[in-house]
Design a protein around this motif. Sequence first.
Motif, PDB file in Angstrom:
ATOM      1  N   GLY A   1       0.815  -1.198   0.000  1.00 21.57           N
ATOM      2  CA  GLY A   1       0.000   0.000   0.000  1.00 21.57           C
ATOM      3  C   GLY A   1       0.852   1.252   0.000  1.00 21.57           C
ATOM      4  N   THR A   2       0.195   2.371   0.236  1.00 21.53           N
ATOM      5  CA  THR A   2       0.893   3.651   0.158  1.00 21.53           C
ATOM      6  C   THR A   2       1.415   4.146   1.490  1.00 21.53           C
ATOM      7  N   GLY A   3       0.951   3.597   2.588  1.00 23.55           N
ATOM      8  CA  GLY A   3       1.402   4.079   3.881  1.00 23.55           C
ATOM      9  C   GLY A   3       1.268   3.030   4.964  1.00 23.55           C
ATOM     10  N   PRO A   4       1.897   3.268   6.121  1.00 29.69           N
ATOM     11  CA  PRO A   4       1.857   2.286   7.203  1.00 29.69           C
ATOM     12  C   PRO A   4       0.482   2.125   7.841  1.00 29.69           C
ATOM     13  N   ALA A   5      -0.429   3.018   7.583  1.00 27.72           N
ATOM     14  CA  ALA A   5      -1.774   2.898   8.157  1.00 27.72           C
ATOM     15  C   ALA A   5      -2.576   1.767   7.517  1.00 27.72           C
TER      16      ALA A   5
ATOM     17  N   SER B   1      -0.924  -0.755   5.255  1.00 26.54           N
ATOM     18  CA  SER B   1      -0.110  -1.852   4.737  1.00 26.54           C
ATOM     19  C   SER B   1       1.230  -1.912   5.461  1.00 26.54           C
ATOM     20  N   VAL B   2       1.974  -2.955   5.182  1.00 23.47           N
ATOM     21  CA  VAL B   2       3.294  -3.134   5.790  1.00 23.47           C
ATOM     22  C   VAL B   2       4.401  -2.712   4.837  1.00 23.47           C
ATOM     23  N   VAL B   3       4.212  -2.975   3.541  1.00 17.29           N
ATOM     24  CA  VAL B   3       5.234  -2.659   2.545  1.00 17.29           C
ATOM     25  C   VAL B   3       4.664  -1.759   1.462  1.00 17.29           C
ATOM     26  N   ASP B   4       5.559  -1.070   0.751  1.00 16.04           N
ATOM     27  CA  ASP B   4       5.134  -0.247  -0.373  1.00 16.04           C
ATOM     28  C   ASP B   4       5.105  -1.082  -1.647  1.00 16.04           C
ATOM     29  N   ARG B   5       4.903  -0.453  -2.791  1.00 16.71           N
ATOM     30  CA  ARG B   5       4.770  -1.208  -4.040  1.00 16.71           C
ATOM     31  C   ARG B   5       6.062  -1.856  -4.495  1.00 16.71           C
ATOM     32  N   ASP B   6       7.197  -1.452  -3.931  1.00 18.99           N
ATOM     33  CA  ASP B   6       8.476  -2.091  -4.234  1.00 18.99           C
ATOM     34  C   ASP B   6       8.878  -3.111  -3.182  1.00 18.99           C
ATOM     35  N   MET B   7       7.933  -3.488  -2.311  1.00 14.82           N
ATOM     36  CA  MET B   7       8.110  -4.501  -1.267  1.00 14.82           C
ATOM     37  C   MET B   7       9.068  -4.058  -0.163  1.00 14.82           C
ATOM     38  N   ILE B   8       9.255  -2.754   0.004  1.00 11.38           N
ATOM     39  CA  ILE B   8      10.117  -2.208   1.049  1.00 11.38           C
ATOM     40  C   ILE B   8       9.246  -1.820   2.235  1.00 11.38           C
ATOM     41  N   HIS B   9       9.654  -2.231   3.411  1.00  9.08           N
ATOM     42  CA  HIS B   9       8.911  -1.954   4.638  1.00  9.08           C
ATOM     43  C   HIS B   9       8.785  -0.449   4.842  1.00  9.08           C
ATOM     44  N   HIS B  10       7.626   0.006   5.307  1.00  4.59           N
ATOM     45  CA  HIS B  10       7.386   1.444   5.460  1.00  4.59           C
ATOM     46  C   HIS B  10       8.261   2.077   6.542  1.00  4.59           C
ATOM     47  N   GLN B  11       8.462   1.389   7.651  1.00  7.08           N
ATOM     48  CA  GLN B  11       9.220   1.978   8.750  1.00  7.08           C
ATOM     49  C   GLN B  11      10.688   1.593   8.732  1.00  7.08           C
TER      50      GLN B  11
END
Length: 54
Positions: free
Chosen positions: A2-6, A8-18
């Motif tokens: 998804g687009t943010g930690p609210a 999803s866990v990862v972004d569209r490149d599979m990188i963790h948000h935090q």
Amino acid sequence: MGTGPADSVVDRDMIHHQLRNLVVVGTSTYPSCSCANPSLTAAALSLRAASRLA
């Protein structure tokens, strides 16, 4: 994914948000399992994450 930690866990490149140096690849990022085999989707997302890291 998804687009943010609210939402999803990862972004569209599979990188963790935090933890921006953590890349999560595989089907564990899918919200639920489907009736179709997700192997090709998992491979495509892994290749996308790998190209982002390279």
